[in-house]
Design a protein around this motif. Structure first.
Motif, PDB file in Angstrom:
ATOM      1  N   ARG A  23       0.836  -1.199   0.000  1.00  0.00           N
ATOM      2  CA  ARG A  23       0.000   0.000   0.000  1.00  0.00           C
ATOM      3  C   ARG A  23       0.870   1.248   0.000  1.00  0.00           C
ATOM      4  N   LEU A  24       0.368   2.292  -0.661  1.00  0.00           N
ATOM      5  CA  LEU A  24       1.051   3.585  -0.691  1.00  0.00           C
ATOM      6  C   LEU A  24       0.077   4.642  -0.194  1.00  0.00           C
ATOM      7  N   ILE A  25       0.622   5.755   0.268  1.00  0.00           N
ATOM      8  CA  ILE A  25      -0.230   6.925   0.495  1.00  0.00           C
ATOM      9  C   ILE A  25       0.071   7.903  -0.630  1.00  0.00           C
ATOM     10  N   MET A  26      -1.000   8.326  -1.315  1.00  0.00           N
ATOM     11  CA  MET A  26      -0.845   9.279  -2.406  1.00  0.00           C
ATOM     12  C   MET A  26      -1.330  10.640  -1.912  1.00  0.00           C
ATOM     13  N   LEU A  27      -0.452  11.638  -2.030  1.00  0.00           N
ATOM     14  CA  LEU A  27      -0.774  12.999  -1.589  1.00  0.00           C
ATOM     15  C   LEU A  27      -1.041  13.870  -2.817  1.00  0.00           C
ATOM     16  N   PHE A  28      -2.222  14.455  -2.859  1.00  0.00           N
ATOM     17  CA  PHE A  28      -2.576  15.386  -3.948  1.00  0.00           C
ATOM     18  C   PHE A  28      -2.181  16.784  -3.504  1.00  0.00           C
ATOM     19  N   ARG A  29      -1.184  17.360  -4.166  1.00  0.00           N
ATOM     20  CA  ARG A  29      -0.731  18.708  -3.803  1.00  0.00           C
ATOM     21  C   ARG A  29      -1.512  19.774  -4.602  1.00  0.00           C
ATOM     22  N   ASP A  30      -1.298  21.040  -4.233  1.00  0.00           N
ATOM     23  CA  ASP A  30      -1.959  22.122  -4.968  1.00  0.00           C
ATOM     24  C   ASP A  30      -1.195  22.498  -6.235  1.00  0.00           C
ATOM     25  N   LYS A  46      -6.776  22.853  -4.979  1.00  0.00           N
ATOM     26  CA  LYS A  46      -6.725  21.891  -6.076  1.00  0.00           C
ATOM     27  C   LYS A  46      -6.486  20.460  -5.587  1.00  0.00           C
ATOM     28  N   GLY A  47      -5.526  20.310  -4.637  1.00  0.00           N
ATOM     29  CA  GLY A  47      -5.197  18.965  -4.155  1.00  0.00           C
ATOM     30  C   GLY A  47      -6.414  18.276  -3.566  1.00  0.00           C
ATOM     31  N   LYS A  48      -7.086  18.993  -2.717  1.00  0.00           N
ATOM     32  CA  LYS A  48      -8.275  18.447  -2.048  1.00  0.00           C
ATOM     33  C   LYS A  48      -9.378  18.120  -3.068  1.00  0.00           C
ATOM     34  N   THR A  49      -9.575  19.034  -3.996  1.00  0.00           N
ATOM     35  CA  THR A  49     -10.642  18.838  -4.993  1.00  0.00           C
ATOM     36  C   THR A  49     -10.346  17.597  -5.839  1.00  0.00           C
ATOM     37  N   ASN A  50      -9.120  17.466  -6.312  1.00  0.00           N
ATOM     38  CA  ASN A  50      -8.798  16.322  -7.165  1.00  0.00           C
ATOM     39  C   ASN A  50      -8.798  15.007  -6.387  1.00  0.00           C
ATOM     40  N   ASN A  51      -8.369  15.045  -5.117  1.00  0.00           N
ATOM     41  CA  ASN A  51      -8.387  13.828  -4.305  1.00  0.00           C
ATOM     42  C   ASN A  51      -9.816  13.320  -4.173  1.00  0.00           C
ATOM     43  N   LYS A  52     -10.737  14.223  -3.865  1.00  0.00           N
ATOM     44  CA  LYS A  52     -12.130  13.816  -3.658  1.00  0.00           C
ATOM     45  C   LYS A  52     -12.807  13.441  -4.975  1.00  0.00           C
ATOM     46  N   PHE A  53     -12.473  14.171  -6.027  1.00  0.00           N
ATOM     47  CA  PHE A  53     -13.023  13.894  -7.360  1.00  0.00           C
ATOM     48  C   PHE A  53     -12.590  12.492  -7.809  1.00  0.00           C
ATOM     49  N   ASN A  54     -11.278  12.242  -7.654  1.00  0.00           N
ATOM     50  CA  ASN A  54     -10.717  10.960  -8.073  1.00  0.00           C
ATOM     51  C   ASN A  54     -11.349   9.796  -7.308  1.00  0.00           C
ATOM     52  N   TYR A  55     -11.530   9.986  -6.002  1.00  0.00           N
ATOM     53  CA  TYR A  55     -12.131   8.931  -5.172  1.00  0.00           C
ATOM     54  C   TYR A  55     -13.554   8.644  -5.665  1.00  0.00           C
ATOM     55  N   PHE A  56     -14.311   9.691  -5.906  1.00  0.00           N
ATOM     56  CA  PHE A  56     -15.701   9.571  -6.354  1.00  0.00           C
ATOM     57  C   PHE A  56     -15.772   8.814  -7.686  1.00  0.00           C
ATOM     58  N   ILE A  57     -14.916   9.212  -8.631  1.00  0.00           N
ATOM     59  CA  ILE A  57     -14.941   8.581  -9.955  1.00  0.00           C
ATOM     60  C   ILE A  57     -14.475   7.117  -9.868  1.00  0.00           C
ATOM     61  N   MET A  58     -13.392   6.878  -9.133  1.00  0.00           N
ATOM     62  CA  MET A  58     -12.894   5.500  -9.067  1.00  0.00           C
ATOM     63  C   MET A  58     -13.881   4.573  -8.367  1.00  0.00           C
ATOM     64  N   LYS A  59     -14.614   5.079  -7.380  1.00  0.00           N
ATOM     65  CA  LYS A  59     -15.654   4.271  -6.723  1.00  0.00           C
ATOM     66  C   LYS A  59     -16.758   3.919  -7.734  1.00  0.00           C
ATOM     67  N   LYS A  60     -17.129   4.875  -8.563  1.00  0.00           N
ATOM     68  CA  LYS A  60     -18.144   4.632  -9.609  1.00  0.00           C
ATOM     69  C   LYS A  60     -17.648   3.561 -10.584  1.00  0.00           C
ATOM     70  N   GLU A  78      -5.072  13.180   1.084  1.00  0.00           N
ATOM     71  CA  GLU A  78      -4.359  11.896   0.995  1.00  0.00           C
ATOM     72  C   GLU A  78      -5.300  10.710   0.906  1.00  0.00           C
ATOM     73  N   ILE A  79      -4.866   9.734   0.129  1.00  0.00           N
ATOM     74  CA  ILE A  79      -5.639   8.506  -0.048  1.00  0.00           C
ATOM     75  C   ILE A  79      -4.680   7.315   0.010  1.00  0.00           C
ATOM     76  N   VAL A  80      -5.165   6.194   0.546  1.00  0.00           N
ATOM     77  CA  VAL A  80      -4.374   4.964   0.544  1.00  0.00           C
ATOM     78  C   VAL A  80      -4.726   4.206  -0.727  1.00  0.00           C
ATOM     79  N   VAL A  81      -3.686   3.807  -1.464  1.00  0.00           N
ATOM     80  CA  VAL A  81      -3.902   3.069  -2.721  1.00  0.00           C
ATOM     81  C   VAL A  81      -3.056   1.800  -2.736  1.00  0.00           C
ATOM     82  N   LYS A  82      -3.430   0.884  -3.603  1.00  0.00           N
ATOM     83  CA  LYS A  82      -2.587  -0.294  -3.835  1.00  0.00           C
ATOM     84  C   LYS A  82      -1.293   0.161  -4.498  1.00  0.00           C
ATOM     85  N   LYS A  83      -0.194  -0.420  -4.090  1.00  0.00           N
ATOM     86  CA  LYS A  83       1.075  -0.086  -4.731  1.00  0.00           C
ATOM     87  C   LYS A  83       1.161  -0.873  -6.037  1.00  0.00           C
ATOM     88  N   LEU A  84       1.106  -0.160  -7.144  1.00  0.00           N
ATOM     89  CA  LEU A  84       1.101  -0.825  -8.458  1.00  0.00           C
ATOM     90  C   LEU A  84       2.473  -0.743  -9.100  1.00  0.00           C
TER      91      LEU A  84
END
Ligand code: ADP
Ligand code: UDP
Length: 237
Positions: A23-30, A46-60, A78-84
């Motif tokens: 697992r990684l932690i991904m930080l969305f900066r401004d 920007k960081g916060k907006t894209n983090n939440k946007f990305n989470y919403f879209i990926m859940k869909k 910040e979001i926890v993601v699989k380390k790819l």
């Protein structure tokens, strides 16, 4: 989950190791960049907006059967993601002409394509992300034919889901970029889906609500992203 050392600092995001090797932690900066990092600015929220946007879209997308990197949201940025193990290519799908396809093929912007196009670009800023094809990917060992086929199929499946979602919200999904990686040998959608990596035009006015506002100095960049979030029902607080 314990956050450890920064493994990579990209143009817009940073990735950190955790106590879990998978697992990684991904930080969305401004930080906001364009033209292969030649133009860089900090845009508040920007960081916060894209983090939440990305989470919403990926859940869909997950709900529609697309395997994604998403694990859990940690905080605003910040979001926890699989380390790819990332495939070093960008997958670009287009429904309407804009950007590099107009420059490369000399076609005008805003033409509806009869079917979506699918293109691969090598991730390499120094070379300005040159276009590559299946044979390059196989010959240089960046991926297998099976992975290529799956990246194409998933990218087009994502188009079906997102084109409809944005259309319902009053936007044309013009084009977008995806990145995939391998997790235990399985292809998974990584990186991010946000207005930083796609083009969204208002269906009526054809005004841009994406990173073109930043590229073209149109102003109200994040206000545009926030309006997209509001219209698709993505919570930002
Ligand atoms: P760039 O590298 O283009 O400057 P970013 O600032 O977005 O881009 O940095 C994020 C980096 O993390 C990218 O290189 C991307 O390929 C990589 N990445 C994205 N998702 C994952 C993941 N789930 N696991 C490992 N690496 C990832
Ligand atoms: N894109 C991206 N990262 C890149 C290149 C492109 O997110 O390194 C996105 C871009 O925002 C657009 C789509 O992919 O939504 C197609 O980009 P294009 O090839 O037209 O290049 P551009 O002219 O945007 O540089």
């Amino acid at each position: 989950m314990e956050k450890k050392q920064e493994l990579y600092r990209g143009k817009a995001k940073s990735v950190f190791a955790t106590d879990d090797p998978n697992r990684l932690i991904m930080l969305f900066r401004d930080d906001t960049s364009a033209f292969d990092g030649q133009k860089i600015e900090q845009l508040a929220r920007k960081g916060k907006t894209n983090n939440k946007f990305n989470y919403f879209i990926m859940k869909k997308l997950e709900a529609a059967g697309v395997p994604t990197q998403i694990e859990e949201m940690l905080n605003d940025n910040e979001i926890v993601v699989k380390k790819l193990d990332m495939v070093p290519v960008e997958c670009v799908v287009r429904n309407v002409t804009a950007g590099s396809i107009c420059r490369r093929l000399g076609v005008e912007q805003g033409m509806d394509l009869k079917v979506p196009t699918f293109e691969f670009f090598l991730k390499n800023d120094a070379l300005h992300d040159p276009m590559v094809n299946d044979s390059h990917i196989i010959a240089f060992g960046w991926g297998t034919q099976e992975q290529i086929d799956e990246m194409k199929a998933l990218s087009l499946k994502i188009n079906d889901v997102l084109k409809k979602m944005f259309d319902d919200a009053g936007f044309i999904l013009v084009d977008y970029k995806l990145e995939f990686g391998l997790f235990n040998g399985k292809l998974v959608l990584g990186d991010e889906f946000s207005p930083d990596g796609c083009r969204l035009w208002d269906k009526v006015t054809r005004e841009s609500f994406d990173k073109d506002r930043f590229r073209k100095d149109l102003g109200n960049v994040i206000e545009g992203y926030e309006e997209v979030a509001r219209r698709i029902g993505c919570p930002l607080d």
